[in-house]
Design a protein around this motif. Structure first.
Motif, short mmCIF file in Angstrom:
data_model
loop_
_atom_site.label_atom_id
_atom_site.label_comp_id
_atom_site.label_asym_id
_atom_site.label_seq_id
_atom_site.Cartn_x
_atom_site.Cartn_y
_atom_site.Cartn_z
N MET A 1 6.06 -66.30 -2.37
CA MET A 1 6.99 -67.19 -3.07
C MET A 1 8.24 -67.40 -2.23
O MET A 1 8.85 -66.45 -1.76
N SER A 2 8.63 -68.64 -2.05
CA SER A 2 9.80 -68.92 -1.22
C SER A 2 11.09 -68.57 -1.96
O SER A 2 11.22 -68.82 -3.15
N GLU A 3 11.99 -67.96 -1.24
CA GLU A 3 13.29 -67.55 -1.80
C GLU A 3 14.39 -68.01 -0.87
O GLU A 3 14.15 -68.26 0.31
N GLY B 1 12.66 -68.72 2.85
CA GLY B 1 11.30 -68.39 3.25
C GLY B 1 10.67 -67.40 2.29
O GLY B 1 11.29 -66.96 1.33
N THR B 2 9.44 -67.01 2.58
CA THR B 2 8.72 -66.07 1.75
C THR B 2 9.44 -64.73 1.73
O THR B 2 9.71 -64.16 2.79
N ARG B 3 9.76 -64.25 0.55
CA ARG B 3 10.45 -62.96 0.37
C ARG B 3 11.67 -62.84 1.28
O ARG B 3 11.94 -61.78 1.88
#
Ligand code: RTP
Ligand code: MG
Length: 136
Positions: A1-3, A78-80
């Motif tokens: 999941m993008s953060e 980006g992811t995490r």
């Protein structure tokens, strides 16, 4: 999941010429930049940013230091991204906690001059991004 996470290259990182080094590590990890600005932060913003530490023995020095010269504020995506950047940064104490290979572990010696900040949770990231980049 993008953060998204709020990253600062603190005034010591800027004065030591480590902005490019920090950004290179962020990009090499596969994270991307959503915002980037060189700025000198006012006292009120610094106190809000570090509000969780208000009242602690180091709070005054921390605010003095962070307002003492230009820093680079970034939103990294980006992811995490939140925990990925905390891992790149290393532990708060550059000698006792950060390991070699991390930004703090490779370049830092003192807790106060630990070069970078990264949001420590999704709630902090949301709050800090609103504080630093209200129009994002
Ligand atoms: P940051 O918020 O700057 O990313 O650092 P952090 O999460 O790794 O550490 P935190 O506990 O949030 O502390 C914020 C900053 O305060 C300074 N500090 N000094 N003298 C001391 O014992 C002490 N403890 C913390 C550090 O510069 C730390 O980055
Ligand atoms: Mg922190």
């Amino acid at each position: 999941m993008s953060e998204r996470t709020l990253v600062l290259v603190k005034p010591d990182g800027v004065s030591r010429g480590l902005v490019g080094e920090v950004i290179a590590r962020i990009e090499r990890k596969g994270l991307t930049l959503a915002a980037l600005e060189l700025r000198t932060v006012d006292r009120a913003t610094a106190e809000q940013h570090y509000a969780e530490h208000d009242g602690k023995s180091f709070f005054g020095d921390l605010v003095e230091f962070i307002t003492g010269g230009p820093l680079v504020a970034l939103v990294v995506e980006g992811t995490r991204a939140i925990s990925a950047f905390r891992q790149l940064a290393g532990g708060t104490d550059p000698v006792e906690k950060a390991t070699p290979g991390t930004i703090r572990g490779d370049f830092g010696l003192e807790v106060q001059f630990n070069l970078v900040h990264g949001s420590d949770s999704p709630e902090s990231a949301e709050r800090e991004i609103k504080l630093w980049f209200p129009n994002l």
